[in-house]
Scaffold this active site. Structure first.
Site, PDB file in Angstrom:
ATOM      1  N   GLU A  62       0.844  -1.206   0.000  1.00 37.24           N
ATOM      2  CA  GLU A  62       0.000   0.000   0.000  1.00 37.24           C
ATOM      3  C   GLU A  62       0.872   1.245   0.000  1.00 37.24           C
ATOM      4  O   GLU A  62       1.776   1.407   0.827  1.00 37.24           O
ATOM      5  CB  GLU A  62      -0.943   0.038   1.208  1.00 37.24           C
ATOM      6  CG  GLU A  62      -1.763   1.346   1.212  1.00 37.24           C
ATOM      7  CD  GLU A  62      -3.060   1.313   1.989  1.00 37.24           C
ATOM      8  OE1 GLU A  62      -3.530   0.201   2.322  1.00 37.24           O
ATOM      9  OE2 GLU A  62      -3.610   2.392   2.267  1.00 37.24           O
ATOM     10  N   GLU A  87       4.936   4.799   3.739  1.00 35.96           N
ATOM     11  CA  GLU A  87       4.476   6.150   4.124  1.00 35.96           C
ATOM     12  C   GLU A  87       5.693   7.037   4.386  1.00 35.96           C
ATOM     13  O   GLU A  87       6.780   6.529   4.635  1.00 35.96           O
ATOM     14  CB  GLU A  87       3.672   6.076   5.424  1.00 35.96           C
ATOM     15  CG  GLU A  87       2.272   6.595   5.454  1.00 35.96           C
ATOM     16  CD  GLU A  87       1.940   7.884   4.762  1.00 35.96           C
ATOM     17  OE1 GLU A  87       2.784   8.793   4.761  1.00 35.96           O
ATOM     18  OE2 GLU A  87       0.843   8.011   4.236  1.00 35.96           O
ATOM     19  N   ASP A 114       9.701   7.531   0.298  1.00 33.51           N
ATOM     20  CA  ASP A 114       8.943   7.762  -0.923  1.00 33.51           C
ATOM     21  C   ASP A 114       8.668   6.422  -1.602  1.00 33.51           C
ATOM     22  O   ASP A 114       9.607   5.698  -1.964  1.00 33.51           O
ATOM     23  CB  ASP A 114       9.764   8.676  -1.843  1.00 33.51           C
ATOM     24  CG  ASP A 114       9.028   9.064  -3.106  1.00 33.51           C
ATOM     25  OD1 ASP A 114       8.043   8.381  -3.476  1.00 33.51           O
ATOM     26  OD2 ASP A 114       9.431  10.049  -3.739  1.00 33.51           O
ATOM     27  N   ASP A 137      -3.232  12.004  -2.230  1.00 36.97           N
ATOM     28  CA  ASP A 137      -3.355  13.463  -2.296  1.00 36.97           C
ATOM     29  C   ASP A 137      -3.842  13.848  -3.699  1.00 36.97           C
ATOM     30  O   ASP A 137      -3.194  13.488  -4.691  1.00 36.97           O
ATOM     31  CB  ASP A 137      -1.998  14.109  -2.025  1.00 36.97           C
ATOM     32  CG  ASP A 137      -1.452  13.684  -0.665  1.00 36.97           C
ATOM     33  OD1 ASP A 137      -1.952  14.171   0.357  1.00 36.97           O
ATOM     34  OD2 ASP A 137      -0.544  12.841  -0.634  1.00 36.97           O
ATOM     35  N   ASP A 173     -11.794  10.210  -3.728  1.00 37.09           N
ATOM     36  CA  ASP A 173     -13.061  10.940  -3.559  1.00 37.09           C
ATOM     37  C   ASP A 173     -13.012  12.234  -4.377  1.00 37.09           C
ATOM     38  O   ASP A 173     -13.831  13.121  -4.174  1.00 37.09           O
ATOM     39  CB  ASP A 173     -13.302  11.276  -2.076  1.00 37.09           C
ATOM     40  CG  ASP A 173     -12.244  12.202  -1.518  1.00 37.09           C
ATOM     41  OD1 ASP A 173     -11.073  12.088  -1.941  1.00 37.09           O
ATOM     42  OD2 ASP A 173     -12.564  13.057  -0.656  1.00 37.09           O
ATOM     43  N   LYS A 211      -9.649   6.820   6.614  1.00 40.20           N
ATOM     44  CA  LYS A 211      -9.848   8.104   7.288  1.00 40.20           C
ATOM     45  C   LYS A 211     -10.191   9.201   6.269  1.00 40.20           C
ATOM     46  O   LYS A 211     -11.111   9.986   6.461  1.00 40.20           O
ATOM     47  CB  LYS A 211      -8.546   8.452   8.029  1.00 40.20           C
ATOM     48  CG  LYS A 211      -8.647   9.702   8.840  1.00 40.20           C
ATOM     49  CD  LYS A 211      -7.349   9.984   9.574  1.00 40.20           C
ATOM     50  CE  LYS A 211      -7.359  11.428  10.033  1.00 40.20           C
ATOM     51  NZ  LYS A 211      -6.060  11.885  10.500  1.00 40.20           N
ATOM     52  N   PHE A 212      -9.456   9.237   5.170  1.00 33.96           N
ATOM     53  CA  PHE A 212      -9.700  10.290   4.186  1.00 33.96           C
ATOM     54  C   PHE A 212     -10.974  10.046   3.393  1.00 33.96           C
ATOM     55  O   PHE A 212     -11.599  10.993   2.909  1.00 33.96           O
ATOM     56  CB  PHE A 212      -8.487  10.455   3.254  1.00 33.96           C
ATOM     57  CG  PHE A 212      -7.472  11.397   3.828  1.00 33.96           C
ATOM     58  CD1 PHE A 212      -6.609  10.979   4.833  1.00 33.96           C
ATOM     59  CD2 PHE A 212      -7.400  12.718   3.412  1.00 33.96           C
ATOM     60  CE1 PHE A 212      -5.695  11.843   5.399  1.00 33.96           C
ATOM     61  CE2 PHE A 212      -6.487  13.594   3.979  1.00 33.96           C
ATOM     62  CZ  PHE A 212      -5.630  13.164   4.971  1.00 33.96           C
TER      63      PHE A 212
HETATM   64  C1  LIG Z   1      -4.557  11.977   1.585  1.00 31.18           C
HETATM   65  S1  LIG Z   1      -3.585  10.870   2.521  1.00 31.18           S
HETATM   66  C2  LIG Z   1      -4.561   9.364   2.490  1.00 31.18           C
HETATM   67  C3  LIG Z   1      -4.182   8.419   3.572  1.00 31.18           C
HETATM   68  C4  LIG Z   1      -4.975   7.100   3.623  1.00 31.18           C
HETATM   69  N1  LIG Z   1      -4.724   6.289   2.445  1.00 31.18           N
HETATM   70  C5  LIG Z   1      -6.442   7.341   3.805  1.00 31.18           C
HETATM   71  O1  LIG Z   1      -7.213   7.081   2.856  1.00 31.18           O
HETATM   72  O2  LIG Z   1      -6.845   7.776   4.897  1.00 31.18           O
HETATM   73  C6  LIG Z   1      -2.280  10.459   1.396  1.00 31.18           C
HETATM   74  C7  LIG Z   1      -1.056   9.872   2.084  1.00 31.18           C
HETATM   75  O3  LIG Z   1      -0.139   9.443   1.109  1.00 31.18           O
HETATM   76  C8  LIG Z   1       1.170   9.706   1.571  1.00 31.18           C
HETATM   77  N2  LIG Z   1       2.037   9.780   0.382  1.00 31.18           N
HETATM   78  C9  LIG Z   1       1.896  10.577  -0.687  1.00 31.18           C
HETATM   79  N3  LIG Z   1       2.851  10.343  -1.597  1.00 31.18           N
HETATM   80  C10 LIG Z   1       3.609   9.332  -1.085  1.00 31.18           C
HETATM   81  C11 LIG Z   1       4.766   8.658  -1.555  1.00 31.18           C
HETATM   82  N4  LIG Z   1       5.299   8.960  -2.733  1.00 31.18           N
HETATM   83  N5  LIG Z   1       5.297   7.709  -0.780  1.00 31.18           N
HETATM   84  C12 LIG Z   1       4.761   7.410   0.434  1.00 31.18           C
HETATM   85  N6  LIG Z   1       3.661   8.015   0.928  1.00 31.18           N
HETATM   86  C13 LIG Z   1       3.103   8.967   0.172  1.00 31.18           C
HETATM   87  C14 LIG Z   1       1.038  11.016   2.337  1.00 31.18           C
HETATM   88  O4  LIG Z   1       2.063  11.167   3.291  1.00 31.18           O
HETATM   89  C15 LIG Z   1      -0.327  10.855   2.981  1.00 31.18           C
HETATM   90  O5  LIG Z   1      -0.237  10.292   4.274  1.00 31.18           O
END
Ligand SMILES: C[S@@+](CC[C@H](N)C(=O)[O-])C[C@H]1O[C@@H](n2cnc3c(N)ncnc32)[C@H](O)[C@@H]1O
Length: 232
Positions: A62, A87, A114, A137, A173, A211-212
């Site tokens: 994930e 993450e 990353d 994001d 979403d 959560k998101f």
């Molecule tokens: C909007 S949040 C969604 C979190 C979770 N999936 C949810 O639905 O609640 C997006 C997450 O992706 C992580 N993220 C974005 N780009 C990433 C990357 N290239 N590698 C690791 N994590 C990443 C961000 O740190 C953030 O915690």
């Protein structure tokens, strides 16, 4: 200025902003007591399921699990599979270690960094059964679209790492991002839409609420899933 098509953006554009806050007591415990077990240290190594999990089982990776509650639910619900979450958010990494440690989960590990770099360097080609990306994001401003995780070149990296028949599953979403994903994946070499050409998938029952996603519901947003398989 002419706008570049998504596939023309160079690699290594950050898809995230690093943010963190003080650890809660649970998060601190997650790091102190459980971190050593759950963190994978990828330096100079390639993922070996026997070394990490002591078995070879279907593997889900994930990208961006946030605080990790839905990934914990998935790992609990599928003990026959192994899960690796990637993450960059320190609080999320600490929280998932706490949740996993308290439940003594053995089919989950996490990586700090990353996901693009981790996928490229840590995983062998044709080694992953599922890559999932939930509520990434959305980078809604046009000038930030290049930061979206779903880009043609990133999908080719994922294709390389998936086994033949493996699945890329994304949910969002954000309507514009949903159509963006669908368009890129439909045009991506070596992928086939499991639901039918240009169709979004019904929400699979194995995907827990995240959560998101809940945040999106509260804002009145819809939810779109896409499921694509790697062709031979
Ligand atoms: C909007 S949040 C969604 C979190 C979770 N999936 C949810 O639905 O609640 C997006 C997450 O992706 C992580 N993220 C974005 N780009 C990433 C990357 N290239 N590698 C690791 N994590 C990443 C961000 O740190 C953030 O915690």
């Amino acid at each position: 200025m002419t706008e570049l098509a998504p596939q023309e953006y160079p690699r290594r554009i950050m898809t995230f902003m690093r943010r963190s806050s003080a650890f809660t007591v649970s998060q601190q415990k997650g790091i102190d007591e459980y971190g050593e077990y759950y963190f994978l240290e990828p330096q100079h190594q390639v993922f070996d399921p026997q070394t990490v999990f002591g078995r070879v089982a279907p593997l889900t990776v994930e990208v961006g699990f946030g605080m990790g509650f839905s990934l914990i639910d998935m790992a609990l619900a599928a003990p026959e599979r192994d899960f690796i979450g990637i993450e960059i958010h320190p609080n999320g990494l600490a929280q998932i270690c706490f949740e996993a440690g308290e439940r003594q989960l053995t089919n989950l590990r996490v990586m700090d960094g990353d996901a693009l770099l981790m996928l490229e360097n840590y995983f062998s080609n044709n080694s992953i059964d599922t890559v999932q990306l939930y509520f990434a994001d959305p980078w809604p401003k046009k000038k930030h679209h290049k930061r979206r995780f779903v880009q043609t070149h990133n999908m080719q990296l994922i294709r390389q790492k998936l086994k033949v028949g493996g699945v890329f599953h994304a949910a969002t979403d954000w309507e514009h991002y949903a159509h963006w994903m669908l368009e890129i994946l439909e045009q991506s070499e070596g992928f086939k839409n499991l639901t039918g050409k240009e169709q979004f998938a019904p929400r699979p029952d194995y995907r827990p609420l995240t959560k998101f996603e809940v945040r999106g519901h509260n804002l009145g947003h819809g939810v779109w899933d896409v499921l694509f398989t790697k062709e031979a």
